[in-house]
Scaffold this motif. Structure first.
Motif, PDB file in Angstrom:
ATOM      1  N   LEU A  74      39.903  51.244  42.828  1.00  0.00           N
ATOM      2  CA  LEU A  74      40.585  50.303  43.728  1.00  0.00           C
ATOM      3  C   LEU A  74      40.977  49.023  43.002  1.00  0.00           C
ATOM      4  O   LEU A  74      42.082  48.497  43.199  1.00  0.00           O
ATOM      5  CB  LEU A  74      39.700  49.970  44.928  1.00  0.00           C
TER       6      LEU A  74
ATOM      7  N   GLY B 254      45.086  47.490  41.838  1.00  0.00           N
ATOM      8  CA  GLY B 254      45.553  46.214  42.343  1.00  0.00           C
ATOM      9  C   GLY B 254      45.080  45.845  43.728  1.00  0.00           C
ATOM     10  O   GLY B 254      45.466  44.801  44.236  1.00  0.00           O
ATOM     11  N   HIS B 255      44.260  46.654  44.371  1.00  0.00           N
ATOM     12  CA  HIS B 255      43.736  46.296  45.684  1.00  0.00           C
ATOM     13  C   HIS B 255      42.624  45.258  45.520  1.00  0.00           C
ATOM     14  O   HIS B 255      41.845  45.321  44.577  1.00  0.00           O
ATOM     15  CB  HIS B 255      43.158  47.523  46.399  1.00  0.00           C
ATOM     16  N   ALA B 256      42.564  44.337  46.441  1.00  0.00           N
ATOM     17  CA  ALA B 256      41.497  43.341  46.404  1.00  0.00           C
ATOM     18  C   ALA B 256      40.197  44.009  46.836  1.00  0.00           C
ATOM     19  O   ALA B 256      40.131  44.706  47.831  1.00  0.00           O
ATOM     20  CB  ALA B 256      41.824  42.188  47.343  1.00  0.00           C
ATOM     21  N   VAL B 257      39.157  43.798  46.050  1.00  0.00           N
ATOM     22  CA  VAL B 257      37.848  44.384  46.338  1.00  0.00           C
ATOM     23  C   VAL B 257      36.856  43.239  46.526  1.00  0.00           C
ATOM     24  O   VAL B 257      36.619  42.479  45.605  1.00  0.00           O
ATOM     25  CB  VAL B 257      37.376  45.311  45.187  1.00  0.00           C
TER      26      VAL B 257
ATOM     27  N   ARG C 272      40.695  39.996  43.270  1.00  0.00           N
ATOM     28  CA  ARG C 272      41.799  40.850  42.897  1.00  0.00           C
ATOM     29  C   ARG C 272      41.351  41.929  41.892  1.00  0.00           C
ATOM     30  O   ARG C 272      41.887  43.019  41.874  1.00  0.00           O
ATOM     31  CB  ARG C 272      42.931  40.029  42.293  1.00  0.00           C
ATOM     32  N   HIS C 273      40.348  41.619  41.076  1.00  0.00           N
ATOM     33  CA  HIS C 273      39.856  42.574  40.078  1.00  0.00           C
ATOM     34  C   HIS C 273      38.381  42.825  40.294  1.00  0.00           C
ATOM     35  O   HIS C 273      37.651  41.937  40.705  1.00  0.00           O
ATOM     36  CB  HIS C 273      40.059  42.039  38.658  1.00  0.00           C
TER      37      HIS C 273
END
Length: 51
Positions: A37, A41-44, A48-49
Motif C-alpha cells: 500500500l 502511493g496510498h496513505a498508510v 504517505r510512505h
C-alpha cells in the motif's frame, strides 16, 4: 513488521510452537500489505510512505 514475522516463523518452526508460527504468518502478511500500500502511493496510518 516483516522482519519480526520472519523471525517468529523461524523460531516457531525450530521449536515446534504453533502459536509462534501463526503469529509470524499474520505479522508477515500484514507487513507485506502495508508495504505494498505504501509503495503504490496510498496513505498508510496518516503517512504517505510506510517503511
Amino acid at each position: 513488521m516483516i522482519v519480526l514475522g520472519i523471525i517468529l516463523l523461524v523460531v516457531g518452526f525450530l521449536t515446534s510452537l504453533n502459536f509462534l508460527w501463526t503469529i509470524g504468518i499474520i505479522l508477515l502478511v500484514i507487513g507485506l500489505i502495508l508495504w505494498i500500500l505504501g509503495a503504490v502511493g496510498h496513505a498508510v496510518g496518516g503517512r504517505r510512505h510506510y517503511w
